[in-house]
Motif scaffolding. Sequence first.
Motif, PDB file in Angstrom:
ATOM      1  N   LYS A 113      -4.417  22.261  -5.496  1.00 15.51           N
ATOM      2  CA  LYS A 113      -3.946  23.438  -4.779  1.00 15.51           C
ATOM      3  C   LYS A 113      -3.832  24.597  -5.766  1.00 15.51           C
ATOM      4  O   LYS A 113      -3.306  24.430  -6.872  1.00 15.51           O
ATOM      5  CB  LYS A 113      -2.564  23.137  -4.184  1.00 15.51           C
ATOM      6  CG  LYS A 113      -1.760  24.356  -3.713  1.00 15.51           C
ATOM      7  CD  LYS A 113      -2.226  24.848  -2.352  1.00 15.51           C
ATOM      8  CE  LYS A 113      -1.421  26.046  -1.861  1.00 15.51           C
ATOM      9  NZ  LYS A 113      -0.094  25.733  -1.405  1.00 15.51           N
ATOM     10  N   HIS A 172       6.543  20.897   0.987  1.00  9.37           N
ATOM     11  CA  HIS A 172       7.142  21.158  -0.325  1.00  9.37           C
ATOM     12  C   HIS A 172       8.499  20.464  -0.335  1.00  9.37           C
ATOM     13  O   HIS A 172       9.451  20.968   0.256  1.00  9.37           O
ATOM     14  CB  HIS A 172       7.346  22.657  -0.554  1.00  9.37           C
ATOM     15  CG  HIS A 172       6.084  23.459  -0.519  1.00  9.37           C
ATOM     16  ND1 HIS A 172       5.410  23.823  -1.665  1.00  9.37           N
ATOM     17  CD2 HIS A 172       5.357  23.959   0.505  1.00  9.37           C
ATOM     18  CE1 HIS A 172       4.330  24.531  -1.338  1.00  9.37           C
ATOM     19  NE2 HIS A 172       4.277  24.622  -0.029  1.00  9.37           N
ATOM     20  N   HIS A 221       0.756  19.124   4.169  1.00  5.75           N
ATOM     21  CA  HIS A 221       1.283  20.300   3.451  1.00  5.75           C
ATOM     22  C   HIS A 221       2.807  20.387   3.566  1.00  5.75           C
ATOM     23  O   HIS A 221       3.334  20.978   4.501  1.00  5.75           O
ATOM     24  CB  HIS A 221       0.629  21.548   4.060  1.00  5.75           C
ATOM     25  CG  HIS A 221       0.859  22.817   3.298  1.00  5.75           C
ATOM     26  ND1 HIS A 221       0.058  23.920   3.448  1.00  5.75           N
ATOM     27  CD2 HIS A 221       1.805  23.180   2.389  1.00  5.75           C
ATOM     28  CE1 HIS A 221       0.494  24.900   2.681  1.00  5.75           C
ATOM     29  NE2 HIS A 221       1.565  24.477   2.031  1.00  5.75           N
ATOM     30  N   ASP A 278       3.493  23.091   6.391  1.00  8.73           N
ATOM     31  CA  ASP A 278       3.907  23.959   5.275  1.00  8.73           C
ATOM     32  C   ASP A 278       5.443  24.041   5.218  1.00  8.73           C
ATOM     33  O   ASP A 278       6.012  25.130   5.041  1.00  8.73           O
ATOM     34  CB  ASP A 278       3.285  25.358   5.357  1.00  8.73           C
ATOM     35  CG  ASP A 278       3.463  26.136   4.048  1.00  8.73           C
ATOM     36  OD1 ASP A 278       3.942  25.548   3.061  1.00  8.73           O
ATOM     37  OD2 ASP A 278       3.129  27.333   4.028  1.00  8.73           O
TER      38      ASP A 278
HETATM   39 ZN   LIG Z   1       2.906  25.769   1.178  1.00  8.55          ZN
END
Ligand SMILES: [Zn+2]
Length: 443
Positions: A150, A65, A63, A315
């Motif tokens: 997702k 970005h 996970h 994340d």
């Molecule tokens: Zn995320």
Amino acid sequence: MANYDLIIKNGTIVTADSTVQGDIAIKDGKIIEVSVGKSIEATADREINADGLHILPGLIDTHVHFNEPGRTEWEGLETGSRSLAAGGVTTFFDMPLNSTPPTINKANLELKSSAANEKSIVNPRFWGGLVPENIDDLKDLHENGVIGFKAFMSPSGIADFNNVDDETIYKGMKEIASLGSLLAVHAESTVITDQLAQEKQSQGKTTARDFVESRPIISEIEAVRRVISYAEATGCKLHIVHASSRKVVQVINEAKQRGVDVTVETCPHYLSLTVKDLEEKKALAKCAPPLRDQDEVEDLWAAVANGEINVIASDHSPAPASMKTITDNFFEGWGGISGAQSTLNIMLTEGHFKRNLPLEKIVELTATNPAKLFGLSTKGDIAVNYDADLAIVDLNESFELKKEDLYYRHQHSPYVGMTFKGKVKTTIVGGQVVFENGQPIKK
Ligand SMILES: [Zn+2]
């Protein structure tokens, strides 16, 4: 000609099952020999002496970005992958959003994968998005190699990535189930969080505590229960990302016990930071779902130790410092924590050293389980015929994380200033050294 490309000697080899002393021989990107208690007597182009060091399967961060293409000024595949290499991470799964265009069809996936092939120094894999507009693209995305899909049940904060309504969840999950793939979900209830945020702000209540109270644990639980119902109705495999509390994990576990195919991720920030950190570090520690209190952190560690969590992922959600300013209104300022470089540091320092979490458990949560869950059959273990993706770590070395140590495009993180025990010395991807002597190797 040498027998092997690389031999790693005298290391302490940690897998999800065991910790043993031994040598590892590598050729053509693969582990060819693991010799326990006996040294490998063969020639190699290079030898690494791992005496006193621990060798772990490289982490698989499911996970992140990285925002490329389209928002490379927030991070990018080059800086993002360098920070992962510095943190012992050898594979990442990039989320479909914050890049523009988002990964919601084949053409957009190809843009991202070609950028990654050019720039990433660790293995890239990609999530596809599920949005109300792209049910017809899911098959194409699946056939072109996305590791799963997702969706957001609440607004994503990104204009070109819409959250799903219940109809999209139902239709999307039916389609994803028929493809044999999986849906990962950001689960917070918009109805609950919107009402609470409006109430708070209309009363001028905008502190860190107010922001946190506007996104309560029950809002996660409501959304998780709802999407679990859809998983039961459609037979779609479900993965709940970034559970912030053991109370959320318990709802997921009840479903698991009824036979629902559902798994759960939590993140290092929910295991190491609290509302107090949000008050002090402001937007650097702002995320959704938000940080909780210390008793929740301890309960979440208990869930980790007890096998209730499937995956730990960062994340990593970076943004420029200019977007991370909060004066006194915590509803302002971009949410998202920069942390991918520190996942292993936190698991070792806060988990292993502070709370006696076994090293094998850390490997299971950060490498073995992610590999199994997403079908990476040659990753997540140190064994013959597996990919030579490894992190070599000195568990005796302590260091304070400094801004200058970060390889992110923007050198900020709520973890700056923390003292970690256990330092990544060397990271190897497909038999190639990608980080050593404190430096990522340029592609
Ligand atoms: Zn995320």
